[in-house]
Design an enzyme around this catalytic site. Sequence first.
Site, PDB file in Angstrom:
ATOM      1  N   LEU A 123       0.381  -1.155   0.423  1.00  0.00           N
ATOM      2  CA  LEU A 123       0.033   0.271  -0.526  1.00  0.00           C
ATOM      3  C   LEU A 123       1.365   0.732   0.294  1.00  0.00           C
ATOM      4  O   LEU A 123       1.600   1.426   0.564  1.00  0.00           O
ATOM      5  CB  LEU A 123      -0.753   0.159   1.240  1.00  0.00           C
ATOM      6  CG  LEU A 123      -1.750  -0.849   1.363  1.00  0.00           C
ATOM      7  CD1 LEU A 123      -3.110  -1.039   2.511  1.00  0.00           C
ATOM      8  CD2 LEU A 123      -2.863  -0.560   0.503  1.00  0.00           C
ATOM      9  N   ASP A 124       0.598   2.210  -1.028  1.00  0.00           N
ATOM     10  CA  ASP A 124       2.271   3.482  -0.713  1.00  0.00           C
ATOM     11  C   ASP A 124       1.702   3.943   0.372  1.00  0.00           C
ATOM     12  O   ASP A 124       0.431   4.055   0.990  1.00  0.00           O
ATOM     13  CB  ASP A 124       0.944   4.026  -2.558  1.00  0.00           C
ATOM     14  CG  ASP A 124      -0.446   4.833  -2.102  1.00  0.00           C
ATOM     15  OD1 ASP A 124      -0.275   5.197  -1.063  1.00  0.00           O
ATOM     16  OD2 ASP A 124      -1.010   4.788  -3.341  1.00  0.00           O
ATOM     17  N   LYS A 125       2.268   4.746   0.391  1.00  0.00           N
ATOM     18  CA  LYS A 125       2.527   6.124   1.870  1.00  0.00           C
ATOM     19  C   LYS A 125       1.214   6.539   2.049  1.00  0.00           C
ATOM     20  O   LYS A 125       0.567   6.880   3.249  1.00  0.00           O
ATOM     21  CB  LYS A 125       3.418   6.878   1.290  1.00  0.00           C
ATOM     22  CG  LYS A 125       3.730   7.880   2.774  1.00  0.00           C
ATOM     23  CD  LYS A 125       4.575   8.600   2.616  1.00  0.00           C
ATOM     24  CE  LYS A 125       5.306   9.706   3.289  1.00  0.00           C
ATOM     25  NZ  LYS A 125       5.841  10.762   3.504  1.00  0.00           N
ATOM     26  N   SER A 127      -2.082   5.253   1.548  1.00  0.00           N
ATOM     27  CA  SER A 127      -2.779   4.945   1.986  1.00  0.00           C
ATOM     28  C   SER A 127      -3.149   3.722   2.195  1.00  0.00           C
ATOM     29  O   SER A 127      -1.585   3.967   3.166  1.00  0.00           O
ATOM     30  CB  SER A 127      -3.411   3.286   0.312  1.00  0.00           C
ATOM     31  OG  SER A 127      -2.985   4.316  -1.493  1.00  0.00           O
TER      32      SER A 127
END
Length: 261
Positions: A123-125, A127
């Site tokens: 999960l990106d930063k 998210s």
Amino acid sequence: MKQPRRSPKRQGETKAEAGKRVTLARALSKLGYCSRTQAEKLIADGRVSVGGRTTTDLSRWVDIDADRIAVDGVTIAAEAKTYLMLNKPRGLVTTRDDPEGRPTVYSCLGDADARFLSPVGRLDKASEGLLLFTNDTVLAQRLLDPETHLGKVYHVQVNGIFGDDALAGMIEGVVEGGERLQATNVQKLRSGDRNSWIEVELQEGRNRQIRRMLDVLGFECLRLVRVSIGEITLGDLAKGEVRPLTEAEIRYLRQRTGLEV
């Protein structure tokens, strides 16, 4: 690198017995000691021995149950399999060590022995939501295989009113950066005067896929929360909290990925 040839199956050997013989690097990975890439480096550096003899042969085949495998002289035993769920907070990066010094998801694992635990996907930063961790490298690889077809569901807040045309656009797909990006299913959850919440299901997630799709359609992603992977749901797990998967959840993941239960 030349791929090792699979050893021929011995006469009378069962399928299960043959499956215990793997390359040395894969054995270290299956035993939960490290990733296959890390194992290859350990072998090449002369730090791994089989039956008391050091080997640097990356094509060496071993029997996980019968051969004594050691790293730096310490015999490696299979680690107990661990399966965790984290409700990832916004602002953490999904990596063990960040060269920029940013806080990572490992800061949430607390007392869990995280030496061999790896996140399943990312999960990106910016998210949030459901992120799985395990030292079961075989299951992790199966879960990341697009052929597994485990849908991932996200609740997404966007600026503005998300109408029927936008919903249709997400399902029909858009082209961004030379890639065709498409959602399996999209539905509106609720709308206010200034923003909307939608539910988006993806079968195969590309890098920042939902954000990129919304950008093409003229919407800004304000929040993105993953709420389920297949039938594994985030539920009421608090932000930043971790819990072990239940036996039923582990059994479900193994069944859905074609592994023995």
